[in-house]
Design a protein around this motif. Sequence first.
Motif, mmCIF file in Angstrom:
data_model
loop_
_atom_site.group_PDB
_atom_site.id
_atom_site.type_symbol
_atom_site.label_atom_id
_atom_site.label_comp_id
_atom_site.label_asym_id
_atom_site.label_seq_id
_atom_site.Cartn_x
_atom_site.Cartn_y
_atom_site.Cartn_z
ATOM 1 N N VAL A 48 0.838 -1.201 0.000
ATOM 2 C CA VAL A 48 0.000 0.000 0.000
ATOM 3 C C VAL A 48 0.873 1.251 0.000
ATOM 4 O O VAL A 48 0.651 2.180 -0.782
ATOM 5 C CB VAL A 48 -0.970 0.004 1.209
ATOM 6 C CG1 VAL A 48 -1.648 1.355 1.360
ATOM 7 C CG2 VAL A 48 -2.006 -1.096 1.070
ATOM 8 N N LYS B 64 -8.325 -2.157 -5.572
ATOM 9 C CA LYS B 64 -9.010 -0.855 -5.646
ATOM 10 C C LYS B 64 -8.002 0.291 -5.541
ATOM 11 O O LYS B 64 -8.118 1.289 -6.249
ATOM 12 C CB LYS B 64 -10.051 -0.732 -4.524
ATOM 13 C CG LYS B 64 -11.230 -1.660 -4.670
ATOM 14 C CD LYS B 64 -12.128 -1.193 -5.774
ATOM 15 C CE LYS B 64 -13.382 -2.032 -5.822
ATOM 16 N NZ LYS B 64 -14.284 -1.605 -6.880
ATOM 17 N N ILE B 65 -7.032 0.150 -4.655
ATOM 18 C CA ILE B 65 -6.011 1.191 -4.511
ATOM 19 C C ILE B 65 -5.224 1.322 -5.812
ATOM 20 O O ILE B 65 -4.959 2.432 -6.286
ATOM 21 C CB ILE B 65 -5.076 0.879 -3.324
ATOM 22 C CG1 ILE B 65 -5.833 1.059 -2.003
ATOM 23 C CG2 ILE B 65 -3.828 1.754 -3.357
ATOM 24 C CD1 ILE B 65 -5.084 0.556 -0.787
ATOM 25 N N LYS B 66 -4.877 0.178 -6.416
ATOM 26 C CA LYS B 66 -4.124 0.188 -7.668
ATOM 27 C C LYS B 66 -4.906 0.862 -8.792
ATOM 28 O O LYS B 66 -4.335 1.580 -9.611
ATOM 29 C CB LYS B 66 -3.787 -1.253 -8.056
ATOM 30 C CG LYS B 66 -2.985 -1.385 -9.308
ATOM 31 C CD LYS B 66 -2.703 -2.849 -9.599
ATOM 32 C CE LYS B 66 -2.692 -3.057 -11.092
ATOM 33 N NZ LYS B 66 -2.787 -4.436 -11.478
ATOM 34 N N GLY C 183 -13.342 -2.293 0.949
ATOM 35 C CA GLY C 183 -12.295 -3.276 1.197
ATOM 36 C C GLY C 183 -11.695 -3.137 2.578
ATOM 37 O O GLY C 183 -11.471 -4.127 3.270
ATOM 38 N N TRP C 184 -11.439 -1.887 2.990
ATOM 39 C CA TRP C 184 -10.889 -1.655 4.331
ATOM 40 C C TRP C 184 -11.863 -2.097 5.418
ATOM 41 O O TRP C 184 -11.459 -2.707 6.413
ATOM 42 C CB TRP C 184 -10.535 -0.178 4.514
ATOM 43 C CG TRP C 184 -9.289 0.232 3.789
ATOM 44 C CD1 TRP C 184 -9.218 1.040 2.695
ATOM 45 C CD2 TRP C 184 -7.936 -0.139 4.104
ATOM 46 N NE1 TRP C 184 -7.907 1.196 2.316
ATOM 47 C CE2 TRP C 184 -7.098 0.491 3.158
ATOM 48 C CE3 TRP C 184 -7.370 -0.934 5.082
ATOM 49 C CZ2 TRP C 184 -5.716 0.334 3.165
ATOM 50 C CZ3 TRP C 184 -5.986 -1.084 5.087
ATOM 51 C CH2 TRP C 184 -5.176 -0.454 4.157
ATOM 52 N N MET D 271 -8.766 -7.379 -2.574
ATOM 53 C CA MET D 271 -9.715 -6.401 -3.089
ATOM 54 C C MET D 271 -9.242 -4.977 -2.798
ATOM 55 O O MET D 271 -9.301 -4.106 -3.666
ATOM 56 C CB MET D 271 -11.103 -6.620 -2.469
ATOM 57 C CG MET D 271 -12.152 -5.663 -3.007
ATOM 58 S SD MET D 271 -13.793 -5.986 -2.387
ATOM 59 C CE MET D 271 -13.673 -5.358 -0.733
ATOM 60 N N THR D 272 -8.762 -4.756 -1.594
ATOM 61 C CA THR D 272 -8.288 -3.431 -1.203
ATOM 62 C C THR D 272 -7.091 -3.010 -2.053
ATOM 63 O O THR D 272 -7.047 -1.881 -2.561
ATOM 64 C CB THR D 272 -7.917 -3.414 0.293
ATOM 65 O OG1 THR D 272 -9.056 -3.825 1.049
ATOM 66 C CG2 THR D 272 -7.477 -2.040 0.743
ATOM 67 N N ASP E 5 -9.555 3.561 -7.281
ATOM 68 C CA ASP E 5 -10.970 3.581 -6.901
ATOM 69 C C ASP E 5 -11.060 3.683 -5.384
ATOM 70 O O ASP E 5 -10.074 3.514 -4.675
ATOM 71 C CB ASP E 5 -11.666 2.288 -7.361
ATOM 72 C CG ASP E 5 -11.804 2.201 -8.870
ATOM 73 O OD1 ASP E 5 -11.749 3.253 -9.535
ATOM 74 O OD2 ASP E 5 -11.955 1.078 -9.382
ATOM 75 N N SER E 6 -12.269 3.921 -4.893
ATOM 76 C CA SER E 6 -12.473 3.965 -3.444
ATOM 77 C C SER E 6 -12.297 2.569 -2.862
ATOM 78 O O SER E 6 -12.944 1.617 -3.295
ATOM 79 C CB SER E 6 -13.871 4.484 -3.121
ATOM 80 O OG SER E 6 -14.108 4.383 -1.726
ATOM 81 N N ALA E 7 -11.423 2.450 -1.884
ATOM 82 C CA ALA E 7 -11.144 1.163 -1.243
ATOM 83 C C ALA E 7 -11.827 1.063 0.114
ATOM 84 O O ALA E 7 -11.513 0.173 0.900
ATOM 85 C CB ALA E 7 -9.639 0.976 -1.100
ATOM 86 N N LYS E 8 -12.782 1.956 0.384
ATOM 87 C CA LYS E 8 -13.435 1.989 1.696
ATOM 88 C C LYS E 8 -14.094 0.651 2.040
ATOM 89 O O LYS E 8 -13.938 0.142 3.154
ATOM 90 C CB LYS E 8 -14.470 3.109 1.720
ATOM 91 C CG LYS E 8 -15.130 3.300 3.062
ATOM 92 C CD LYS E 8 -16.096 4.474 3.036
ATOM 93 C CE LYS E 8 -16.768 4.641 4.383
ATOM 94 N NZ LYS E 8 -17.709 5.751 4.372
#
Length: 124
Positions: A21, A88-90, A98-99, A84-85, A93-96
């Motif tokens: 990350v 999404k970070i890659k 996933g977190w 998934m997180t 996109d919003s990774a909310k």
Amino acid sequence: MNTHLHITAWALAFILFIVAVILHKQGSEKASKIVQMILRLDYLLILYSGGDLIATFFKGDNPYLVEAIIKGLAGVWVIAAMEMTLGKIKDNDSAKAGWIQLVVAFLITIALGFFRLPNGVWFG
């Protein structure tokens, strides 16, 4: 012995996840991808050691069998949420979601693994 392998593999996974990350946030795409590939190899070690631990609960009439299965499923959920997180970070996109899933699945896994099932903190 397998419990130590499993915990060590999970600790390594979380370290690699955080490093991936951070590297991505710093713009080091290639380094982030390499770390993520190493993380995926670590998942195999986690799945092997976790599967071996769950197998011990299938012997005899074990009162912890259902909780062990739920813990295993939650552990797989943690892996899926980590992937998934990172995805999404890659993709920026919003990774909310996933977190949130990662935290919930992690808490379930820790609660069952360390506080409910044998060989945890309270069972020794």
